[in-house]
Scaffold this active site. Structure first.
Site, mmCIF file in Angstrom:
data_model
loop_
_atom_site.group_PDB
_atom_site.id
_atom_site.type_symbol
_atom_site.label_atom_id
_atom_site.label_comp_id
_atom_site.label_asym_id
_atom_site.label_seq_id
_atom_site.Cartn_x
_atom_site.Cartn_y
_atom_site.Cartn_z
ATOM 1 N N ASP A 388 -13.847 58.403 -51.562
ATOM 2 C CA ASP A 388 -13.031 57.494 -52.358
ATOM 3 C C ASP A 388 -12.806 58.086 -53.747
ATOM 4 O O ASP A 388 -13.746 58.562 -54.388
ATOM 5 C CB ASP A 388 -13.763 56.150 -52.464
ATOM 6 C CG ASP A 388 -13.003 55.120 -53.260
ATOM 7 O OD1 ASP A 388 -11.907 54.733 -52.834
ATOM 8 O OD2 ASP A 388 -13.503 54.707 -54.325
ATOM 9 N N GLU A 424 -9.667 61.377 -50.836
ATOM 10 C CA GLU A 424 -8.612 60.534 -51.387
ATOM 11 C C GLU A 424 -8.247 61.225 -52.700
ATOM 12 O O GLU A 424 -8.987 61.114 -53.684
ATOM 13 C CB GLU A 424 -9.095 59.113 -51.632
ATOM 14 C CG GLU A 424 -7.985 58.209 -52.146
ATOM 15 C CD GLU A 424 -8.466 56.803 -52.479
ATOM 16 O OE1 GLU A 424 -7.699 55.849 -52.262
ATOM 17 O OE2 GLU A 424 -9.603 56.652 -52.965
#
Length: 748
Positions: A388, A424
């Site tokens: 993330d 990401e």
């Protein structure tokens, strides 16, 4: 009037007069037994490790990095919550350690760390706060956020200085405890699937949401790791044909104060506080260590079905938020050592939008992250990670740096460089958008693919250049440094945003249930509702939407790169227009399994499974190298060619002209590489015709050298897809492509 020393003594659980240890039990402070003996132990490994110590005595070694701390006390809790404090006096390279004989698996524990309280310099030690071990392998209890768990006086009248006023109330009764776990699993009976990247199909799912309403899973197992390991859950994954599940965060996480105040919870879990502990609320078997074994059994069951396990991990920030957030773990162990601080060290640097950012340049933080990653691979059996806000991890001092310590360590680590790594590739800081910039070994969520496909099917692209790149593997982003087409993880939807059904049903977000007056969630949805907002009884609109779902899924699964599906999109799941359901732990987020038996939606699952099976059978659809676009034989046939609706190869001008129709030819004769026995890889050739226009169009099928005949394999204008061979068309003939549809034709 009490002295500062007396205040600190009370905060530490002692009275200044007697020095007798005390603890809060059932709301009252009571004396506790004296500390058990503690032997020197070892500074490594960090965390709590049960083992046999000197003279064959069983016990647990505790080791905590706490740079700058003045004292560390291990706090042991019995079944009634009574606390026994054990001073750790051994200090090796800023690691406080000791071996406590007789401490067995299942023992609950935490730490109190003493030091200066000087928020103006970033020092926020407060021994009144019980701290979770960053290396705890299991956590018992949930984090509530009463005032006692804050290191500062949360309700101080002058809020602009509240974070500078120390709160000396004991937090132990209000916070979860770490649990000592016995690690004796050698994984000898496990067989990892080791699916090559190019052959992968990823399925993003939420452990709780996927299993909570599944009728085939026993009720007591729904919402848990054991539920995901159940044959009924695995049967769906196998029938669908996915090769990997990407689990939304399963590290122990906490719920934010603003959600708890509104009666909501953090459902997605992007608020980690324990990087080694499986989230206890997802365990059916217990939370005093049993969750570890349950998670491992889930991984084994998925591996036995040929399915890899990828974890969505949140190492960019923690649940402690900024200077006004709670003191749960790292903030109280060494705030300056773990977090990025601004020039005004009282304030936290925030590249994540969550209040804090882990300072990955610091050796102890880098060690925490890499130790955690290796643990989940070697001891918990997982096969990869999706990071993330990975750009936040790649920042050196301030700027994103692809030579950063984090990326360098991963590249040389003998364990981590062999697993699947997905970035990401952005954060919210300056220069944080890094799509296409991560080094070899890494794959990336490709949001440019998402945006292009959404725009094409709502007929909003000015031309087809962007679609050409995205359909063929995004060579403009990834054809450098030895990267391959599978560096692009292609997706149309993800957990964050509309579901696929909502993407064709809503043009604006409907997040009122989140309690933020519909201000949260993106406004850039690139969606089209077919002329009616939300659910409708108009069968014409409903049929149009189902057709658009078939178009989007077919485009995704025929594109070069690694496709990622979101759990439930193959069923037509809806979140009722909520594009930010992070706090909806209810039917808004949970999968509605009744859709699988609904005649209107079952064909969507069947088509998705058929397309995935087609992808698995045909290597031309999952290439390991980028297309060259050049002829490799005398007849002029190329590995990739693009056609207009006239059946002519596209010119430079065609790429820049507005168009609703695009033809893509993939040659199965020109696939680079060889099979395991060294033979050339040969496959069928295919022509894909994508038409986003609202009226049917003619399309001339290319003749020699491309083909003599074409057989229709997929036609998304049809609700039901025939399994038998389709219509065969001679090359050179003009066929009719239905409005808003994809045709996949095999060269025969």
């Amino acid at each position: 009037m009490t002295s500062a020393a007396e205040q600190r003594a009370r905060a530490a659980g002692r009275t200044a007069e007697s020095g007798q240890p005390t603890a809060v039990v059932d709301g009252a402070r009571r004396a506790v037994p004296p500390s058990p003996p503690v032997w020197p132990g070892a500074p490594t490994p960090l965390g709590a490790r049960f083992r046999v110590g000197p003279d064959g005595v069983a016990g647990t070694n505790f080791a905590l990095w706490a740079g700058g701390a003045e004292a560390v006390r291990l706090c042991l809790f019995d079944e009634r919550g009574r606390e026994t404090q054990v001073p750790l006096t051994e200090l090796t390279h800023e690691i406080w350690h000791g071996f406590v004989p007789g401490v067995m698996p299942g023992q609950r524990y935490g730490y109190r760390v003493d030091g200066r309280w000087d928020p103006w310099t970033g020092a926020r030690w407060n021994p009144a706060k019980l701290l979770l071990d960053p290396y705890a392998r299991a956590v018992d209890g949930e984090f509530g956020l009463p005032p006692e768990v804050y290191g500062h006086v949360r309700d101080w009248p002058e809020q602009h200085v509240a974070d500078t006023v120390r709160d000396d109330r004991d937090s132990a009764p209000y916070v979860p405890k770490g649990v000592v776990v016995d690690d004796d699993d050698d994984w000898e009976d496990d067989r990892r699937p080791k699916t090559p990247w190019a052959d992968s199909v990823i399925y993003e799912l939420h452990v709780r949401g996927f299993t909570k309403l599944h009728p085939g899973i026993p009720e007591e197992l729904r919402g848990t790791y054991a539920g995901l390991a159940h044959p009924a859950a695995i049967e769906h994954l196998v029938k669908l044909g996915v090769t990997a599940v990407e689990l939304l965060p399963v590290h122990q996480f906490a719920h934010e104060d603003h959600l708890l105040r509104r009666g909501l919870r953090n459902y997605w879990g992007y608020n980690s506080i324990g990087y080694f502990a499986p989230h206890a609320a997802y365990a059916a078997s217990g939370t005093t260590g049993q969750q570890v074994g349950e998670f491992k059994r889930m991984v084994r069951a998925l591996h036995a079905a040929g399915i890899e396990v990828i974890l969505d991990v949140v190492y960019n920030h923690t649940a402690e938020a900024g200077e006004l957030g709670p003191t749960l773990s790292l903030k109280g162990i060494d705030n300056r050592g773990y977090y990025r601080l601004q020039d005004d060290a009282r304030r936290f640097a925030d590249y994540t939008g969550c209040g804090n950012t882990l300072h990955v340049v610091q050796p102890q933080v880098l060690r925490l992250i890499t130790d955690s990653l290796r643990y989940w691979v070697t001891e918990m059996g997982v096969d990869g990670f999706r990071f993330d806000l990975a750009a936040a991890l790649a920042r050196s001092m301030h700027d994103v740096d692809m030579l950063s310590p984090f990326l360098a360590v991963i590249a040389q680590d003998p364990v981590l460089r062999r697993v699947k790594l997905i970035a990401e590739p952005w954060d919210i800081g300056s220069g944080g958008y890094q799509v296409g910039a991560f080094p070899p070994l890494w794959t990336e969520w490709n949001d440019r693919y998402r945006d292009a496909v959404r725009d094409f099917w709502r007929h909003a692209l000015p031309d087809v250049r962007e679609m050409g790149y995205r359909l063929s593997g995004s060579s403009d982003l990834y054809a450098w440094g030895g990267r391959r087409p599978y560096a692009s993880v292609n997706f149309v939807t993800a957990h964050d945003g509309f579901t696929l059904r909502d993407l064709v049903s809503y043009e604006t977000k409907h997040n009122e249930a989140n309690g933020e007056n519909n201000r949260d969630g993106t406004n850039d949805n690139r969606s089209w509702n077919g002329g009616t907002e939300g659910e409708t009884d108009d069968e014409r609109v409903r049929a149009l939407r189902r057709g658009q779902l078939r178009n989007l899924l077919t485009t995704l699964l025929l594109s070069t790169g690694v496709p990622m599906l979101v759990a439930g999109d193959e069923l037509g799941r809806t979140q009722r227009g909520n594009n930010n359901a992070y706090c909806q732990d209810n039917e808004i987020s949970w999968l509605d399994w009744s859709l699988l038996d609904d005649p209107a939606w079952r064909p969507l699952f069947d088509l998705t499974a058929r397309l995935i099976a087609l992808r698995h059978r045909h290597p031309v659809l999952r290439r390991r190298a980028f297309f060259s676009g050049r002829a490799h034989s005398a007849d002029g046939l190329r590995d990739l060619a693009w056609f207009t609706s006239r059946g002519e190869e596209m010119t430079e001008g065609d790429w820049y002209a507005p168009a609703a129709t695009l033809g893509m030819y993939l040659s199965g004769r020109d696939i680079p590489g060889r099979d395991e026995r060294g033979a050339p890889v040969l496959d069928d050739s295919f022509l894909t015709v994508l038409h986003a226009g609202d009226r049917p169009t003619g399309f001339v099928l290319p003749g020699a050298p491309w083909a003599q005949r074409y057989e229709v394999v997929v036609d998304t204008s049809r609700e039901e897809q025939a399994e038998a061979p389709g219509t065969v068309h001679p090359a050179g003939t003009e066929i009719t492509v239905p409005a808003r549809s994809v045709l996949l034709l095999r060269v025969t």
